[in-house]
Write a protein that holds these residues in place. Structure first.
Motif, PDB file in Angstrom:
ATOM      1  N   ARG A 259       5.079  -3.116  -2.893  1.00  0.00           N
ATOM      2  CA  ARG A 259       3.616  -3.184  -1.972  1.00  0.00           C
ATOM      3  C   ARG A 259       2.449  -1.778  -1.850  1.00  0.00           C
ATOM      4  NH1 ARG A 259       6.269  -1.603   3.405  1.00  0.00           N
ATOM      5  NH2 ARG A 259       6.908   0.318   2.236  1.00  0.00           N
ATOM      6  N   ASN A 260       3.386  -0.352  -1.947  1.00  0.00           N
ATOM      7  CA  ASN A 260       3.421   0.497  -1.750  1.00  0.00           C
ATOM      8  C   ASN A 260       1.496   0.223  -2.203  1.00  0.00           C
ATOM      9  OD1 ASN A 260       5.322   1.351  -0.661  1.00  0.00           O
ATOM     10  ND2 ASN A 260       6.219   2.479  -2.395  1.00  0.00           N
ATOM     11  N   ARG A 261       1.424  -0.197  -3.167  1.00  0.00           N
ATOM     12  CA  ARG A 261       0.049  -0.272  -3.971  1.00  0.00           C
ATOM     13  C   ARG A 261      -1.302  -0.903  -3.293  1.00  0.00           C
ATOM     14  NH1 ARG A 261       1.138  -4.581  -4.615  1.00  0.00           N
ATOM     15  NH2 ARG A 261      -0.170  -6.403  -5.640  1.00  0.00           N
ATOM     16  N   LEU A 262      -0.835  -1.888  -2.137  1.00  0.00           N
ATOM     17  CA  LEU A 262      -1.919  -2.359  -1.331  1.00  0.00           C
ATOM     18  C   LEU A 262      -1.889  -0.724  -0.533  1.00  0.00           C
ATOM     19  CD1 LEU A 262      -0.487  -6.151  -0.452  1.00  0.00           C
ATOM     20  CD2 LEU A 262      -1.588  -4.911  -1.963  1.00  0.00           C
ATOM     21  N   ILE A 263      -1.110   0.003   0.137  1.00  0.00           N
ATOM     22  CA  ILE A 263      -1.808   0.222   1.259  1.00  0.00           C
ATOM     23  C   ILE A 263      -2.716   1.779   0.355  1.00  0.00           C
ATOM     24  CG2 ILE A 263      -0.340   2.863   2.347  1.00  0.00           C
ATOM     25  CD1 ILE A 263       1.997   1.149   2.285  1.00  0.00           C
ATOM     26  N   ALA A 264      -2.038   1.961  -1.014  1.00  0.00           N
ATOM     27  CA  ALA A 264      -3.160   2.403  -2.140  1.00  0.00           C
ATOM     28  C   ALA A 264      -3.844   2.329  -1.525  1.00  0.00           C
ATOM     29  CB  ALA A 264      -1.454   3.380  -2.545  1.00  0.00           C
ATOM     30  N   ALA A 265      -4.140   1.305  -2.076  1.00  0.00           N
ATOM     31  CA  ALA A 265      -5.617   0.349  -2.356  1.00  0.00           C
ATOM     32  C   ALA A 265      -6.817   0.248  -1.129  1.00  0.00           C
ATOM     33  CB  ALA A 265      -5.375  -0.459  -3.236  1.00  0.00           C
ATOM     34  N   ALA A 266      -5.963   0.041  -0.396  1.00  0.00           N
ATOM     35  CA  ALA A 266      -7.077  -0.282   0.930  1.00  0.00           C
ATOM     36  C   ALA A 266      -6.830   1.110   1.310  1.00  0.00           C
ATOM     37  CB  ALA A 266      -5.809  -1.336   1.884  1.00  0.00           C
ATOM     38  N   SER A 267      -7.150   2.085   1.427  1.00  0.00           N
ATOM     39  CA  SER A 267      -6.614   3.424   2.272  1.00  0.00           C
ATOM     40  C   SER A 267      -7.567   4.181   1.061  1.00  0.00           C
ATOM     41  CB  SER A 267      -5.449   4.274   2.991  1.00  0.00           C
ATOM     42  OG  SER A 267      -4.717   3.571   3.124  1.00  0.00           O
ATOM     43  N   LEU A 268      -8.648   4.791   2.271  1.00  0.00           N
ATOM     44  CA  LEU A 268      -9.790   6.427   1.483  1.00  0.00           C
ATOM     45  C   LEU A 268      -9.300   7.067   0.837  1.00  0.00           C
ATOM     46  CD1 LEU A 268     -12.385   5.884   4.742  1.00  0.00           C
ATOM     47  CD2 LEU A 268     -12.798   5.147   2.682  1.00  0.00           C
ATOM     48  N   ALA A 269      -8.362   7.050   1.193  1.00  0.00           N
ATOM     49  CA  ALA A 269      -7.152   8.125   1.055  1.00  0.00           C
ATOM     50  C   ALA A 269      -5.925   8.698   1.710  1.00  0.00           C
ATOM     51  CB  ALA A 269      -7.804   9.839   1.078  1.00  0.00           C
ATOM     52  N   THR A 270      -4.418   8.357   0.521  1.00  0.00           N
ATOM     53  CA  THR A 270      -3.417   8.857   1.209  1.00  0.00           C
ATOM     54  C   THR A 270      -2.782  10.091   1.681  1.00  0.00           C
ATOM     55  OG1 THR A 270      -2.796   6.766  -0.455  1.00  0.00           O
ATOM     56  CG2 THR A 270      -1.089   8.287  -0.152  1.00  0.00           C
ATOM     57  N   ILE A 271      -1.921   9.983   2.022  1.00  0.00           N
ATOM     58  CA  ILE A 271      -1.396  11.791   2.418  1.00  0.00           C
ATOM     59  C   ILE A 271       0.273  11.560   2.213  1.00  0.00           C
ATOM     60  CG2 ILE A 271      -1.459  13.718   4.274  1.00  0.00           C
ATOM     61  CD1 ILE A 271      -4.318  13.123   4.092  1.00  0.00           C
ATOM     62  N   VAL A 272       0.575  12.909   2.202  1.00  0.00           N
ATOM     63  CA  VAL A 272       2.351  12.564   2.188  1.00  0.00           C
ATOM     64  C   VAL A 272       2.353  13.583   2.882  1.00  0.00           C
ATOM     65  CG1 VAL A 272       4.565  12.511   0.823  1.00  0.00           C
ATOM     66  CG2 VAL A 272       2.206  11.379  -0.369  1.00  0.00           C
ATOM     67  N   LEU A 273       3.662  13.174   4.379  1.00  0.00           N
ATOM     68  CA  LEU A 273       3.626  14.202   5.187  1.00  0.00           C
ATOM     69  C   LEU A 273       4.744  15.121   5.128  1.00  0.00           C
ATOM     70  CD1 LEU A 273       1.861  11.627   7.775  1.00  0.00           C
ATOM     71  CD2 LEU A 273       1.244  13.854   8.258  1.00  0.00           C
ATOM     72  N   GLU A 274       6.124  13.833   4.546  1.00  0.00           N
ATOM     73  CA  GLU A 274       7.352  14.887   4.214  1.00  0.00           C
ATOM     74  C   GLU A 274       7.784  13.760   3.490  1.00  0.00           C
ATOM     75  OE1 GLU A 274      11.047  17.262   7.168  1.00  0.00           O
ATOM     76  OE2 GLU A 274      10.009  14.715   7.581  1.00  0.00           O
TER      77      GLU A 274
END
Length: 445
Positions: A259-274
């Motif tokens: 599922r994580n690959r979809l979150i990353a692929a669908a977004s312009l950028a990924t921010i890891v907050l903590e």
């Protein structure tokens, strides 16, 4: 149609079509039904399933499975583009799919989708998130959606906010400010609806009257985690809840990672907050980097184990250090996106030129020493009820021969046991790090 009543298929596909289904011809209905079937036939990210769908078309690829094409014919058809498919790989793929080839499975999923108001989205639809196509053969065959068209359209301006489930007060505060600030700047918040950082990102977006999208690791008819049932209900009303798995599918650890690959692929950028040193959110970061998406990480107190994963990304994997919404927005400016995503300032991209500094979905350790096959097998077993090898194969999406071989090895390790009725998982105390990435028990399904 695939040995089923065409009228029933047409009725169900029309009911769940994201376009309303009024003008669908027979070819379109057949294609949509085939994609809906493939979403449950193959596990998320199945490379050969994706290749078969792309090269043969979803309907012809499904017909090939239904008609029991032999390994040689299937491999030859997929090798027609000049990139050969190994016969052993093709045989294993067919063995993975066959245990799930049941005539009524897709119909049950479609009925359940219609009951819950879920819709089927395929690449031909206008609202399909185009950036998912960057996954190529690993792209989903279809998406199951509950929510608004505005949120689906808003994914084009999506930015992923992810982090640890065991979030601290510091992490939740930073997430709240980041989500609200990015919504104010016109972004759609994309995350995974988990406890901790994900949940706060969604809640802050809703509180700021913005758009938010949640990607689930199971069917959209069964919200997970159950403690976020009310949150996900609000997201359905004001945003969108999406899964590549058909209704009725349980979430498993393997499916969370995919599922994580979809979150990353669908977004312009990924921010890891903590994130802790081995947080599951680092897997999302790995997918973002592998796809060439900008990646940011928020620093925390140097003494905080909860921020060790963010510091790891910044120090070892060239993630951009970001501390406020303005800096996060700089990773993927909306104006630059409208021109050409590929022209985003190269200084803000993840560098892959330095040996040893690459981050990918494969080299970020989120599941310990388990192989993917072992992870899927353990997810498919129960500690309370015995299951046959055939049942385990259908649940895990693995070939029956692979299941039997792995069960024998796991039995030697003392992790599974065979009874007169089948195989059971041996209950063991979970290590301390398991709190970072929980796997739902299939016993409660």
């Amino acid at each position: 149609m695939f040995g089923l009543k065409e009228s029933e298929i047409a009725t169900l596909i029309t009911a769940v079509s994201v376009e309303g289904g009024g003008d669908l011809d027979r070819v379109s209905i057949e294609n949509r039904f085939a994609r809906a079937t493939w979403s449950g036939l193959a596990e998320p990210g199945d490379r050969l399933a994706g290749r078969a769908i792309q090269q043969l078309g979803a309907a012809r690829a499904l017909s090939a499975v239904v008609e029991h094409w032999n390994t040689e014919r299937f491999a030859a058809e997929l090798s027609a583009d000049g990139d050969p498919v190994a016969g052993d790989d093709m045989r294993q793929a067919i063995d993975r799919w066959m245990p799930r080839l049941k005539s009524d499975t897709a119909l049950i999923a479609l009925r359940q989708a219609a009951r819950f108001g879920a819709r089927l989205l395929i690449p031909d639809d206008e609202l399909w998130p185009e950036r998912l196509n960057d996954l190529d053969w690993h792209a989903p065959s279809a998406l199951w959606v509950r929510g608004t068209d505005a949120a689906l359209a808003g994914i084009v301006d999506g930015i992923a906010l992810v982090g640890a489930r065991a979030a601290t007060g510091y992490g939740e505060h930073i997430t709240m400010e980041a989500s609200a600030g990015l919504v104010d700047r016109g972004y759609t918040i994309v995350s995974g609806a988990a406890y901790g950082i994900d949940g706060m990102a969604h809640r802050a977006a809703l509180a700021s009257h913005g758009l938010t999208v949640a990607f689930l690791a199971g069917g959209v008819d069964r919200f997970y985690p159950s403690g976020h049932d009310s949150l996900l209900t609000r997201i359905v009303e004001n945003g969108a809840v999406i899964s590549e798995l058909p209704c009725g599918s349980p979430p498993t650890k393997w499916r969370f990672l995919q599922r994580n690959r979809l979150i990353a692929a669908a977004s312009l950028a990924t921010i890891v907050l903590e994130a802790g040193w081995r947080s599951g959110s680092l897997n999302t970061a790995g997918h973002a980097a592998a796809l060439g998406r900008p990646l940011g990480a928020v620093p925390g107190p140097v003494t905080s184990a909860a921020s060790a994963g963010c510091h790891r990304l910044i120090r070892d994997y060239d993630a951009v250090c970001v501390t406020n919404p303005d800096q996060m927005a700089e990773l993927a400016p909306l104006v630059e996106r409208e021109i050409d995503v590929s022209e985003i300032d190269s200084e803000l991209r993840i560098s892959s030129a330095t040996p040893g500094s690459e981050v990918s979905a494969e080299n970020v350790d989120t599941v310990g020493a388990r192989s993917p096959e072992t992870t899927r097998l353990i997810d498919a077993l129960s500690a309370r009820s015995a299951r046959t090898a055939d049942d385990i194969a259908a649940r895990s999406g693995l070939a029956i021969t692979a299941v039997r071989a792995h069960l024998g090895l796991l039995e030697l390790d003392g992790r599974v046991t065979e009874t007169g009725r089948g195989w059971k998982r041996v209950a063991v105390a979970k290590p301390e790090t398991s709190r970072v990435f929980r796997s739902p028990s299939t016993d409660s399904e």
